[in-house]
Design a protein around this motif. Structure first.
Motif, PDB file in Angstrom:
ATOM      1  N   ARG A 162       0.958  -1.027   0.136  1.00 49.78           N
ATOM      2  CA  ARG A 162      -0.500  -0.167   0.311  1.00 49.78           C
ATOM      3  C   ARG A 162       0.975   1.465  -0.333  1.00 49.78           C
ATOM      4  O   ARG A 162       0.662   2.010  -0.840  1.00 49.78           O
ATOM      5  N   ASN A 163       2.225   1.112   0.936  1.00 50.67           N
ATOM      6  CA  ASN A 163       2.673   2.601   1.108  1.00 50.67           C
ATOM      7  C   ASN A 163       3.425   2.702  -0.615  1.00 50.67           C
ATOM      8  O   ASN A 163       3.822   4.069  -0.817  1.00 50.67           O
ATOM      9  N   LEU A 164       3.614   2.036  -1.251  1.00 52.40           N
ATOM     10  CA  LEU A 164       4.244   2.052  -2.756  1.00 52.40           C
ATOM     11  C   LEU A 164       3.195   2.474  -3.814  1.00 52.40           C
ATOM     12  O   LEU A 164       3.015   3.303  -4.267  1.00 52.40           O
ATOM     13  N   GLU A 165       1.939   1.636  -4.102  1.00 49.77           N
ATOM     14  CA  GLU A 165       0.659   2.743  -4.185  1.00 49.77           C
ATOM     15  C   GLU A 165       0.625   4.620  -4.083  1.00 49.77           C
ATOM     16  O   GLU A 165       0.488   4.779  -4.462  1.00 49.77           O
ATOM     17  N   GLU A 166       0.649   4.371  -2.609  1.00 49.45           N
ATOM     18  CA  GLU A 166       0.694   5.770  -2.139  1.00 49.45           C
ATOM     19  C   GLU A 166       1.931   6.845  -2.325  1.00 49.45           C
ATOM     20  O   GLU A 166       1.061   7.993  -3.010  1.00 49.45           O
ATOM     21  N   ALA A 167       2.486   5.755  -2.743  1.00 49.55           N
ATOM     22  CA  ALA A 167       4.081   7.293  -2.746  1.00 49.55           C
ATOM     23  C   ALA A 167       3.649   7.427  -4.544  1.00 49.55           C
ATOM     24  O   ALA A 167       3.920   8.581  -5.176  1.00 49.55           O
ATOM     25  N   VAL A 168       3.205   6.507  -5.273  1.00 46.50           N
ATOM     26  CA  VAL A 168       3.460   6.276  -6.489  1.00 46.50           C
ATOM     27  C   VAL A 168       2.051   7.718  -7.015  1.00 46.50           C
ATOM     28  O   VAL A 168       2.043   8.929  -7.887  1.00 46.50           O
ATOM     29  N   GLU A 169       1.208   7.388  -5.957  1.00 43.27           N
ATOM     30  CA  GLU A 169      -0.078   8.513  -6.460  1.00 43.27           C
ATOM     31  C   GLU A 169       0.517   9.976  -5.704  1.00 43.27           C
ATOM     32  O   GLU A 169      -0.137  11.082  -6.579  1.00 43.27           O
ATOM     33  N   ARG A 170       1.232  10.078  -4.746  1.00 44.74           N
ATOM     34  CA  ARG A 170       1.475  10.954  -4.452  1.00 44.74           C
ATOM     35  C   ARG A 170       2.634  12.185  -4.751  1.00 44.74           C
ATOM     36  O   ARG A 170       2.735  12.847  -4.538  1.00 44.74           O
ATOM     37  N   GLY A 171       3.461  11.843  -5.739  1.00 49.16           N
ATOM     38  CA  GLY A 171       4.196  12.240  -6.408  1.00 49.16           C
ATOM     39  C   GLY A 171       6.296  11.599  -5.942  1.00 49.16           C
ATOM     40  O   GLY A 171       6.895  12.280  -6.465  1.00 49.16           O
ATOM     41  N   VAL A 172       6.531  10.928  -4.850  1.00 52.49           N
ATOM     42  CA  VAL A 172       7.377  10.235  -4.558  1.00 52.49           C
ATOM     43  C   VAL A 172       7.703   9.562  -5.437  1.00 52.49           C
ATOM     44  O   VAL A 172       7.081   9.253  -5.986  1.00 52.49           O
ATOM     45  N   PHE A 173       8.897   9.678  -5.967  1.00 51.04           N
ATOM     46  CA  PHE A 173      10.225   9.131  -7.136  1.00 51.04           C
ATOM     47  C   PHE A 173      11.576   8.559  -6.234  1.00 51.04           C
ATOM     48  O   PHE A 173      12.431   8.218  -7.132  1.00 51.04           O
ATOM     49  N   GLY A 174      11.513   8.710  -4.967  1.00 55.64           N
ATOM     50  CA  GLY A 174      13.234   8.686  -5.026  1.00 55.64           C
ATOM     51  C   GLY A 174      13.089   8.746  -2.691  1.00 55.64           C
ATOM     52  O   GLY A 174      12.045   8.845  -2.241  1.00 55.64           O
ATOM     53  N   ALA A 175      14.347   7.927  -1.812  1.00 52.63           N
ATOM     54  CA  ALA A 175      14.218   7.677  -1.006  1.00 52.63           C
ATOM     55  C   ALA A 175      14.867   8.508  -0.281  1.00 52.63           C
ATOM     56  O   ALA A 175      16.545   8.132  -1.038  1.00 52.63           O
ATOM     57  N   PRO A 176      15.508   9.055   0.677  1.00 53.34           N
ATOM     58  CA  PRO A 176      14.513   9.417   1.825  1.00 53.34           C
ATOM     59  C   PRO A 176      13.570  10.420   1.036  1.00 53.34           C
ATOM     60  O   PRO A 176      13.810  10.823   0.186  1.00 53.34           O
ATOM     61  N   PHE A 177      12.309  10.443   0.762  1.00 57.70           N
ATOM     62  CA  PHE A 177      10.854  11.832   0.309  1.00 57.70           C
ATOM     63  C   PHE A 177      10.545  12.034   1.582  1.00 57.70           C
ATOM     64  O   PHE A 177      10.206  10.854   1.801  1.00 57.70           O
ATOM     65  N   TYR A 178       9.974  13.129   1.790  1.00 54.22           N
ATOM     66  CA  TYR A 178       9.803  13.754   3.053  1.00 54.22           C
ATOM     67  C   TYR A 178       8.011  14.675   2.326  1.00 54.22           C
ATOM     68  O   TYR A 178       8.128  15.066   1.344  1.00 54.22           O
ATOM     69  N   ILE A 179       6.773  14.695   3.295  1.00 57.05           N
ATOM     70  CA  ILE A 179       5.496  15.502   2.024  1.00 57.05           C
ATOM     71  C   ILE A 179       4.813  15.831   3.408  1.00 57.05           C
ATOM     72  O   ILE A 179       4.826  15.261   4.726  1.00 57.05           O
ATOM     73  N   LEU A 180       5.104  17.202   3.019  1.00 59.20           N
ATOM     74  CA  LEU A 180       4.396  17.903   4.612  1.00 59.20           C
ATOM     75  C   LEU A 180       3.284  17.450   4.128  1.00 59.20           C
ATOM     76  O   LEU A 180       2.226  18.655   3.666  1.00 59.20           O
ATOM     77  N   ARG A 181       1.669  17.358   5.054  1.00 59.30           N
ATOM     78  CA  ARG A 181       0.514  16.874   4.531  1.00 59.30           C
ATOM     79  C   ARG A 181       0.162  18.272   4.482  1.00 59.30           C
ATOM     80  O   ARG A 181      -1.429  18.339   3.667  1.00 59.30           O
ATOM     81  N   GLU A 182       0.239  19.018   4.858  1.00 58.50           N
ATOM     82  CA  GLU A 182      -0.810  20.133   5.177  1.00 58.50           C
ATOM     83  C   GLU A 182      -0.817  20.968   3.766  1.00 58.50           C
ATOM     84  O   GLU A 182      -1.059  22.029   4.054  1.00 58.50           O
ATOM     85  N   THR A 183      -0.001  20.859   3.743  1.00 56.25           N
ATOM     86  CA  THR A 183       0.990  22.012   2.074  1.00 56.25           C
ATOM     87  C   THR A 183       1.266  21.294   1.238  1.00 56.25           C
ATOM     88  O   THR A 183       1.185  21.762   0.051  1.00 56.25           O
ATOM     89  N   ASP A 184       1.201  19.936   0.834  1.00 54.05           N
ATOM     90  CA  ASP A 184       1.447  18.862  -0.483  1.00 54.05           C
ATOM     91  C   ASP A 184       3.180  19.264  -0.940  1.00 54.05           C
ATOM     92  O   ASP A 184       3.440  19.216  -1.446  1.00 54.05           O
ATOM     93  N   GLU A 185       3.676  19.996   0.905  1.00 47.36           N
ATOM     94  CA  GLU A 185       5.234  20.161   0.026  1.00 47.36           C
ATOM     95  C   GLU A 185       5.949  19.234  -0.026  1.00 47.36           C
ATOM     96  O   GLU A 185       6.303  18.258   0.797  1.00 47.36           O
ATOM     97  N   ARG A 186       7.437  18.880  -1.104  1.00 42.28           N
ATOM     98  CA  ARG A 186       7.035  17.683  -1.010  1.00 42.28           C
ATOM     99  C   ARG A 186       9.253  18.242  -0.649  1.00 42.28           C
ATOM    100  O   ARG A 186       9.622  18.288  -1.502  1.00 42.28           O
ATOM    101  N   PHE A 187       9.480  17.307  -0.400  1.00 40.66           N
ATOM    102  CA  PHE A 187      11.129  16.642  -0.388  1.00 40.66           C
ATOM    103  C   PHE A 187      12.094  15.409  -0.280  1.00 40.66           C
ATOM    104  O   PHE A 187      11.918  14.617   0.661  1.00 40.66           O
ATOM    105  N   TRP A 188      12.725  15.785  -1.273  1.00 42.32           N
ATOM    106  CA  TRP A 188      13.527  14.297  -1.695  1.00 42.32           C
ATOM    107  C   TRP A 188      14.541  14.767  -1.226  1.00 42.32           C
ATOM    108  O   TRP A 188      15.343  15.447  -1.906  1.00 42.32           O
ATOM    109  N   GLY A 189      15.186  13.705  -0.193  1.00 43.44           N
ATOM    110  CA  GLY A 189      16.721  14.024   0.037  1.00 43.44           C
ATOM    111  C   GLY A 189      17.067  14.331   0.864  1.00 43.44           C
ATOM    112  O   GLY A 189      16.447  15.031   2.065  1.00 43.44           O
ATOM    113  N   GLN A 190      17.534  13.697   1.245  1.00 42.73           N
ATOM    114  CA  GLN A 190      18.312  14.104   3.055  1.00 42.73           C
ATOM    115  C   GLN A 190      18.955  15.330   3.156  1.00 42.73           C
ATOM    116  O   GLN A 190      19.143  15.842   3.683  1.00 42.73           O
TER     117      GLN A 190
END
Length: 208
Positions: A162-190
């Protein structure tokens, strides 16, 4: 209260290099974290990434230089060619998922410490994170029932997919990847953790 969805892979070198900085940032701003270990190779396949084994040598040479630079900069011990790499990442992911569920029910255990211990086992300790004894030891060391290695298998496997499916749906493409839920801001990489902290700071100031 701000919330961070944290997508990562249990054998990712950059997830290891992130250390526990995410937890320190979250604590500073009173944010909560949901840990979402996933199948990174499957994510690459689904989002246009290239598995390391298929990358051009120049890309892999640069990757190694970057790993060495960051390990030195962060003063973290790192074996750049761990034995048996890559390990099977799924058992460790299942253990983390089971531990997160247990923590939600009891409030006990250090989930961030557990995640870092598992990546550290790969990159600094020459240990196999697919080995049940290694996982039991990590769980127990961070306040979780070591039996979760076996009792959490079914829920872990379902959530891992389920995590993989959610990641694809939410624009994740690498790791580590952080999404700030309140704003949908995405941050890829340490190396984007400071920017995540800036975003949390902006949210905190907006609430005052």
């Amino acid at each position: 209260m701000a919330h961070i969805d944290y997508f990562f892979a249990t054998f990712s070198p950059y997830t290891y290099l992130a250390g526990e900085r995410l937890e320190k940032i979250a604590a500073k701003y009173g944010a909560t974290i949901t840990y979402k270990p996933l199948d990174l190779m499957g994510l690459f396949d689904r989002t246009g990434g290239i598995r390391p084994a298929a990358r051009h040598p120049s890309r892999m040479e640069y990757r190694m230089q970057e790993l060495k630079r960051w390990a030195k900069h962060l003063e973290m011990p790192m074996n750049f060619a761990p034995t048996g790499y890559p390990p099977n990442p799924a058992p460790a992911a299942y253990a983390i998922i089971a531990a997160q569920k247990a923590k939600a029910e009891t409030g006990a255990g250090d989930l961030g410490g557990l995640c870092h211990a598992i990546t550290r086992a790969v990159w600094a300790e020459e240990r196999d994170i697919a080995d049940d004894d290694v996982l039991r030891g990590a769980l127990e060391s961070y306040g979780f029932d070591p039996k979760l290695v076996t009792t959490g298998l079914f829920d872990g496997a379902v959530t891992y997919e389920r995590n993989l499916e959610e990641a694809v749906e939410r624009g994740v493409f690498g790791a580590p990847f952080y999404i700030l839920r309140e704003t949908d801001e995405r941050f890829w990489g340490q190396d984007r953790l400071d920017l995540l902290a800036d975003a949390l700071d902006e949210l905190a100031r907006a609430d005052t």
